[in-house]
Design an enzyme around this catalytic site. Structure first.
Site, mmCIF file in Angstrom:
data_model
loop_
_atom_site.group_PDB
_atom_site.id
_atom_site.type_symbol
_atom_site.label_atom_id
_atom_site.label_comp_id
_atom_site.label_asym_id
_atom_site.label_seq_id
_atom_site.Cartn_x
_atom_site.Cartn_y
_atom_site.Cartn_z
ATOM 1 N N SER A 41 -5.765 39.159 63.101
ATOM 2 C CA SER A 41 -4.472 38.600 63.419
ATOM 3 C C SER A 41 -4.121 38.873 64.881
ATOM 4 O O SER A 41 -4.890 38.820 65.763
ATOM 5 C CB SER A 41 -3.325 38.577 62.538
ATOM 6 O OG SER A 41 -2.295 37.948 62.592
ATOM 7 N N ASP A 48 -5.058 28.587 56.357
ATOM 8 C CA ASP A 48 -4.384 29.811 57.039
ATOM 9 C C ASP A 48 -2.962 29.225 57.442
ATOM 10 O O ASP A 48 -2.842 28.526 58.442
ATOM 11 C CB ASP A 48 -5.200 30.434 57.933
ATOM 12 C CG ASP A 48 -4.518 31.783 58.493
ATOM 13 O OD1 ASP A 48 -3.277 32.149 58.146
ATOM 14 O OD2 ASP A 48 -5.155 32.648 58.893
ATOM 15 N N HIS A 105 -4.234 34.619 54.722
ATOM 16 C CA HIS A 105 -4.397 35.268 56.145
ATOM 17 C C HIS A 105 -5.150 36.604 56.340
ATOM 18 O O HIS A 105 -5.166 37.129 57.636
ATOM 19 C CB HIS A 105 -2.857 34.974 56.758
ATOM 20 C CG HIS A 105 -3.053 35.629 58.414
ATOM 21 N ND1 HIS A 105 -3.791 34.690 59.314
ATOM 22 C CD2 HIS A 105 -2.562 36.550 58.997
ATOM 23 C CE1 HIS A 105 -3.541 35.519 60.406
ATOM 24 N NE2 HIS A 105 -2.844 36.535 60.194
#
Lengths: 275, 250
Positions: A94, A217, A245
């Site tokens: 991320s 996502d 995610h």
């Protein structure tokens, strides 16, 4: 150097083979990698928490972490503290993909290749050409949501009673859940993450990368993966057939397999664009 | 009708990726008839954006790591686009096709408002505390820069404030101020005169006294005036001690 290792709770697994460093995303800490690290015993694996994430007890300087540069510095500090100068395989999740990309611009020779799980250079929409998925007011909503979700209400309300200089004491007492974070550190990381816009930095990245994109996502949609792949030199894009995610937690076997394939490529094969 | 549909709370069953397997009657009722979300959709679609981020960054990692989450606060997005605050517990796990998570949600409108008020009050208190610290710093700096010894005595003649020069003039005597009234510091020969000036200042009978000498054992003598202090509302709240001396020309 010792205090960097403590500040970022650096864990090193194994002491031979190439070095792989794992950078966790916003919301968690290094514990999120435990289903991946067991598959890479032939590497020297480095895990750490960003300052203020997890149970890190160090005093938190909100100005240093007002944008991603502070987190980039944490990553570089950890590499420096371990004496790493080249050949590092970075695995980021991320927002740590952006942090890793920025770190690789600062020190291109430090990183050999990068694996980016669920990356997004900008979580905000910038119509008409870019849709990161969120509006600025969504972030205000997120901060409110975080404020109503601190585990341990009494602790969250306590600082006022104790006076203003409280950050260290409350940090140490937070409930042991691995998503617990010092409230100030969590808010600061949320702002740095969701207001970041690193689209303009992508052209400066030279270190080869594998983008691991989730099929569905909510935080980093397919179009964002395509956007990154088109702008990151020497990148590969692989779409994982999963929703969510954090495939490294929900589908570790898929992520391990993709990582193995990419890590086994000869350096010359990393260059150029591949899907 | 099964038990799930009789429960007075919303129940959701998802697979390991958050795809909705079942929704109970209460959940469908809470969402309202306009909600298009049905089994097969991702549960993200039940949530407004901020809750979606929180779900993906905090809830799923906790659930995947610890197999359960408790007392998580989220919003649902109703069919009419209103937000419904809910407290959520979830647990489950397992491998393979039968693996799933069960999510139980309690509507928490009142609780959410109450907690939001608590947080606001806390933030106000913290802001007030910061403001007071800043103000203290400012007051001390200005008082130190004034060049004169300054102190404030409350109505019982206890010292509530003093600046750096006042502390320097008193030396070791300054520490004793915390335990007793100011007059106890004054040597017996001068105590009556100081007592009278203090009394007049604290009652407002004479808002500004003549200069009186302060001679403490082992310290150089200096002189002081007593000035009445009134609160913003005009009430007597104590008096200031102000050192009297010509400010040296620089």
């Amino acid at each position: 150097m010792k205090n960097i290792l403590e500040r970022n709770r650096v864990t090193v697994i194994g002491n031979s083979g190439p070095t792989m460093i794992y950078a966790h995303g916003f919301g968690c800490n290094q514990a999120m990698w435990h289903r991946i690290t067991s598959a890479f015993g032939q590497y020297r694996q480095v895990l750490f928490d960003y300052t203020g994430s997890g149970a890190a007890g160090a005093p938190f300087d909100a100005r240093r972490y007002a944008n991603l540069d502070g987190y980039v510095q944490d990553l570089l500090d950890v590499c420096d503290a371990l004496g790493l100068t080249e050949g590092v395989r970075l695995v980021g999740h991320s927002v740590s993909c952006s942090i890793g990309l920025l770190a690789s611009i600062a020190r291109p020779s430090l990183f050999e290749r990068m694996i980016l799980i669920g990356p997004s250079p900008c979580f905000l929409n910038d119509p008409p050409n870019y849709f990161g998925g969120f509006e600025r007011e969504d972030l205000a909503g997120l901060l409110d949501m975080m404020e109503q979700n601190y585990i341990g209400w009494a602790q969250y309300l306590a600082p006022v009673v104790a006076g203003a200089a409280q950050a260290e004491s409350t940090g140490a007492e937070l409930a042991a859940s691995f998503c617990s974070t010092d409230p100030l550190a969590a808010r600061t990381f949320a702002r740095a993450t969701f207001f970041a816009d690193n689209r303009a930095d992508l052209a400066a990245v030279t270190v080869p990368s594998l983008i691991l994109q989730h099929r569905h996502d909510a935080l980093a949609p397919l179009t964002v993966g395509d956007y990154l792949h088109a702008r990151l030199a020497n990148s590969r894009l692989e779409v994982l057939e999963v929703s969510g995610h954090c495939a490294h937690m929900s589908h570790p076997q898929l992520v391990v397999a993709a990582m193995r394939r990419y890590l086994s490529l000869a350096p010359a094969d990393l260059l150029g664009q591949h899907r | 009708m099964n038990l799930y549909d009789q429960l007075p709370c919303a129940v959701l069953q998802t697979d390991l990726e958050g795809k909705i397997i079942q929704m109970n009657a209460e959940l469908i009722r809470i969402l309202g008839p306009a909600s298009p979300v049905r089994p097969g959709a991702l549960m993200d679609e039940l949530l407004p954006p901020a809750s979606r981020i929180f779900l993906q960054t905090h809830v799923w990692p906790m659930l995947l790591r610890e197999a359960a989450v408790r007392e998580i606060y989220l919003h649902l997005r109703a069919g009419d686009a209103t937000r419904i605050p809910v407290m959520v517990n979830a647990s489950g796990g397992g491998e393979g096709a039968s693996a799933s998570y069960t999510w139980v949600m309690f509507v928490a409108r009142e609780r959410s408002l109450f907690e939001a008020e608590l947080i606001k009050a806390r933030n106000r208190a913290e802001a007030g505390s910061h403001a007071r610290e800043e103000n203290d710093h400012f007051t001390h700096t200005v008082a130190d820069l004034s060049g004169r010894a300054l102190a404030f005595l409350d109505l019982s003649a206890r010292c509530k404030f003093s600046n750096a020069r006042f502390a320097a003039l008193l030396g070791d005597h300054h520490a004793i101020l915390d335990q007793g009234p100011w007059l106890a510091q004054i040597e017996p020969g001068a105590r009556a005169a100081h007592g009278q000036a203090l009394e007049l200042a604290l009652t407002g009978a004479a808002p500004s006294s003549a200069a009186l000498a302060v001679a403490l054992a082992g310290r150089p003598a200096w002189s002081v005036r007593y000035l009445s202090s009134r609160s913003k509302a005009g009430l007597l709240d104590g008096c200031f001690l102000v050192e009297q001396r010509p400010i040296a020309a620089t």
